[in-house]
Design a protein around this motif. Structure first.
Motif, PDB file in Angstrom:
ATOM      1  N   GLU A   1      80.690  17.198  12.958  1.00 52.30           N
ATOM      2  CA  GLU A   1      79.700  17.285  14.035  1.00 52.30           C
ATOM      3  C   GLU A   1      79.157  18.706  14.191  1.00 52.30           C
TER       4      GLU A   1
ATOM      5  N   ARG B   1      76.619  18.965  11.357  1.00 51.06           N
ATOM      6  CA  ARG B   1      75.435  18.166  11.668  1.00 51.06           C
ATOM      7  C   ARG B   1      74.583  18.838  12.746  1.00 51.06           C
ATOM      8  N   ALA B   2      75.234  19.403  13.773  1.00 47.73           N
ATOM      9  CA  ALA B   2      74.494  20.082  14.838  1.00 47.73           C
ATOM     10  C   ALA B   2      73.785  21.324  14.306  1.00 47.73           C
ATOM     11  N   LYS B   3      74.389  21.976  13.349  1.00 47.19           N
ATOM     12  CA  LYS B   3      73.806  23.207  12.796  1.00 47.19           C
ATOM     13  C   LYS B   3      72.638  22.916  11.863  1.00 47.19           C
TER      14      LYS B   3
ATOM     15  N   GLY C   1      71.347  19.579  10.984  1.00 43.10           N
ATOM     16  CA  GLY C   1      70.616  18.332  11.171  1.00 43.10           C
ATOM     17  C   GLY C   1      71.088  17.284  10.174  1.00 43.10           C
ATOM     18  N   PRO C   2      70.880  16.024  10.495  1.00 42.34           N
ATOM     19  CA  PRO C   2      71.396  14.946   9.657  1.00 42.34           C
ATOM     20  C   PRO C   2      70.782  14.922   8.258  1.00 42.34           C
TER      21      PRO C   2
ATOM     22  N   GLU D   1      70.087  17.340   6.306  1.00 44.31           N
ATOM     23  CA  GLU D   1      70.543  18.441   5.463  1.00 44.31           C
ATOM     24  C   GLU D   1      72.058  18.463   5.275  1.00 44.31           C
TER      25      GLU D   1
END
Length: 93
Positions: free
Chosen positions: A17, A20-22, A24-25, A27
Motif C-alpha cells: 500500500e 501503491r500510494a507513492k 499509483g496503481p 506504475e
C-alpha cells in the motif's frame, strides 16, 4: 518492447500500500521490477566485494564504521522526511 510474463508474488500489505500510494496503481509493476533489478545489482556487487576481499583481505573496520554511520544518517533523513506533512515536504523542497 521487452517481453514480459505475469507472476504472482506475496507482499506485506503495508509495504504494498505504501508503494501503491507513492506510484499509483498503473506504475506498481514498474516499481517492483526496478526494485528487483536493484537487488540483482546489489547481489552482483556483493559478489564483487567477496572476490575483492579474497584477493586483498577484509575491508578495514574503520571504513565499515564510517559506512555504517553514513547509512544511519541517510535512514534518519528519510525517517524525518516521512514524518513531515505534505505541506512541510513541499516547503522543504
Amino acid at each position: 518492447m521487452a517481453m514480459t510474463k505475469k507472476y504472482t508474488v506475496t507482499l506485506p500489505e503495508k509495504l504494498a500500500e505504501q508503494i501503491r500510494a507513492k506510484v499509483g496503481p498503473g506504475e506498481f509493476s514498474r516499481y517492483v521490477t526496478q526494485a528487483i533489478e536493484h537487488q540483482a545489482e546489489r547481489d552482483r556487487l556483493n559478489e564483487l566485494v567477496g572476490w575483492w576481499e579474497s584477493e586483498y583481505g577484509p575491508v578495514p573496520e574503520e571504513a565499515l564504521r564510517e559506512a555504517e554511520a553514513e547509512r544511519r544518517d541517510h535512514e534518519a533523513w528519510f525517517a524525518a522526511r516521512e514524518a513531515r506533512s505534505p505541506e512541510q515536504e513541499r516547503r522543504a523542497g
